[in-house]
Design an enzyme around this catalytic site. Structure first.
Site, PDB file in Angstrom:
ATOM      1  N   ASP A  83      -1.534   7.037   6.504  1.00 27.52           N
ATOM      2  CA  ASP A  83      -2.712   5.746   6.019  1.00 27.52           C
ATOM      3  C   ASP A  83      -2.780   4.880   6.981  1.00 27.52           C
ATOM      4  OD1 ASP A  83      -4.620   3.276   4.873  1.00 27.52           O
ATOM      5  OD2 ASP A  83      -3.026   3.410   3.264  1.00 27.52           O
TER       6      ASP A  83
ATOM      7  N   LYS B 271     -12.941  -1.991   6.121  1.00 26.94           N
ATOM      8  CA  LYS B 271     -11.821  -2.581   7.371  1.00 26.94           C
ATOM      9  C   LYS B 271     -12.453  -3.277   8.488  1.00 26.94           C
ATOM     10  CE  LYS B 271      -8.101  -2.085   3.594  1.00 26.94           C
ATOM     11  NZ  LYS B 271      -8.576  -3.371   3.106  1.00 26.94           N
TER      12      LYS B 271
ATOM     13  N   TRP C 147       1.428  -1.570   0.070  1.00 27.75           N
ATOM     14  CA  TRP C 147      -0.027  -0.627   0.225  1.00 27.75           C
ATOM     15  C   TRP C 147       0.660   1.415  -0.617  1.00 27.75           C
ATOM     16  CZ3 TRP C 147      -4.949   1.044  -2.128  1.00 27.75           C
ATOM     17  CH2 TRP C 147      -5.287   0.003  -1.629  1.00 27.75           C
TER      18      TRP C 147
END
Length: 364
Positions: free
Chosen positions: A176, A200, A105
């Site tokens: 993030d 999530k 990511w």
């Protein structure tokens, strides 16, 4: 019917209490005669839902008063573009953005930011297979960088920061936190921006959360779409365009559920217990292995591999028979992955541990 435990990395498991409440309120929210899906985002009914969600999230994370909470769309991947579009304009052009590259990511974030700024990879664990967070003493940061971007939990690779970076000067930190927000106590004031996709640990797909310090607003690049300009979104209380109303409603129910569980500190204690239980089973012998340095093992997203990968399909088939779903690892890394977010009960982790032991020939 076999009891189901969903270990998906996202969209992921939601608390059963939340799903039951949403089902009960589906056709008629609090006597309004409307489903939340049908409500105007500017009507008093939905405004009350929105305000409650913001209030509860601010309380759960102890968000300081000088931070705005924004609800957007576009997911974490979209935010990888929206962040530089909002922040690189704060510095003389061409601006530089620093990154710590710890997995898939942060890698995606680097590629996206390079469209709008110079990118400096201040540190990377790529050579080691993304098995750790490089110690801050090894980072080569850019003086006067627009910001430092980190991914504090790499969903695919299973690497989690155990510390909050400390930076000198006025460089702000963008984090993030998509796959572990609300799972552990954090000091929001250490970050200029925190963002994450909701699917999530917060709610359904379609909602993106941004927590941004107020002094960082108002410097968006001219090419930034107005719907993604944080200053515009903040001025309109996330209602500049139609927000993902139902996703915000579910997120608000999750925030209420978290408060009933005792808040983030109580959830962190549970998550430590769940992760320790699972890692103990993975480490019991050499049948399974996890490649991440012990100090950076994620509590939320736990990848693991069978030493004999010819048994992978048999492992997944047996897991499915036991109601243990979505354990196949991401296609980019292979192996297995168990996502044990806040809503995964310890009974689900114990069921997985029992199966791990059974498949390895350790017990029943």
């Amino acid at each position: 019917m076999t009891h189901i435990y969903n270990f998906s990395a996202g969209p992921a498991v939601l608390p059963k209490e939340v799903l039951a409440q949403a089902a009960a309120e589906m056709l008629d929210w609090h006597g309004s005669g409307m489903s939340v899906m049908e409500m105007s985002h500017r009507g008093p009914e939905f405004i009350s839902i929105y305000q409650g969600a913001v209030r509860d999230l601010r309380e759960l994370l102890a968000v300081p008063d000088n931070y705005k909470i924004l609800f957007l769309q576009g997911g974490g991947l979209g935010e990888n573009a929206i962040v530089p579009l909002n922040l690189v304009g704060r510095k003389p052009q061409p601006a530089t953005v620093d990154f710590v590259h710890t997995g898939s990511w942060s890698g995606k974030s680097i590629k996206e930011a390079a469209k709008y700024a110079n990118v400096n990879v201040a540190a990377s664990s790529q050579a080691d297979g993304y098995n750790r967070v490089p110690p801050q003493s090894d980072w080569t940061l850019t003086p006067g960088a627009a910001y430092l971007h980190i991914c504090t939990n790499e969903t695919i690779d299973g690497v989690e920061y155990a510390f909050a970076p400390e930076l000198a000067g006025d460089t702000t930190i963008v984090a993030d936190m998509s796959s572990h927000i609300l799972s552990r106590v954090i000091d929001v004031s250490k970050y200029g921006v925190i963002f994450g996709g909701a699917q999530k640990n917060i709610g359904p797909a379609g909602l993106t959360l941004v927590i941004v310090r107020e002094d960082l607003l108002g410097a968006a690049l001219p090419i930034c779409p107005s719907a993604f300009d944080w200053s515009v979104v903040a001025q309109h209380d996330s209602m500049y365009n139609t927000p993902p109303t139902y996703a915000i409603y579910i997120a608000g129910l999750v925030f209420q559920w978290l408060k009933r569980q005792g808040g983030v500190a109580a959830m962190e204690k549970r998550n430590i217990e769940k992760a320790a239980l699972l890692y103990a089973a993975l480490d019991a012998d050499d049948f399974y292995h996890n490649r991440i340095a012990a100090e950076n093992r994620s509590r939320m997203t736990i990848p693991f591999f069978l030493r004999d990968e010819s048994k992978n399909e048999a492992f997944l088939a047996g897991a499915k028979q036991r109601g243990l779903l979505q354990l196949k690892g991401h296609k980019s890394v292979g192996g297995m992955r168990a996502s044990i977010y806040n809503a995964m009960p310890i009974e689900g982790v114990q069921a997985l541990v029992d199966y791990l032991n059974h498949f390895a020939g350790r017990g029943k």
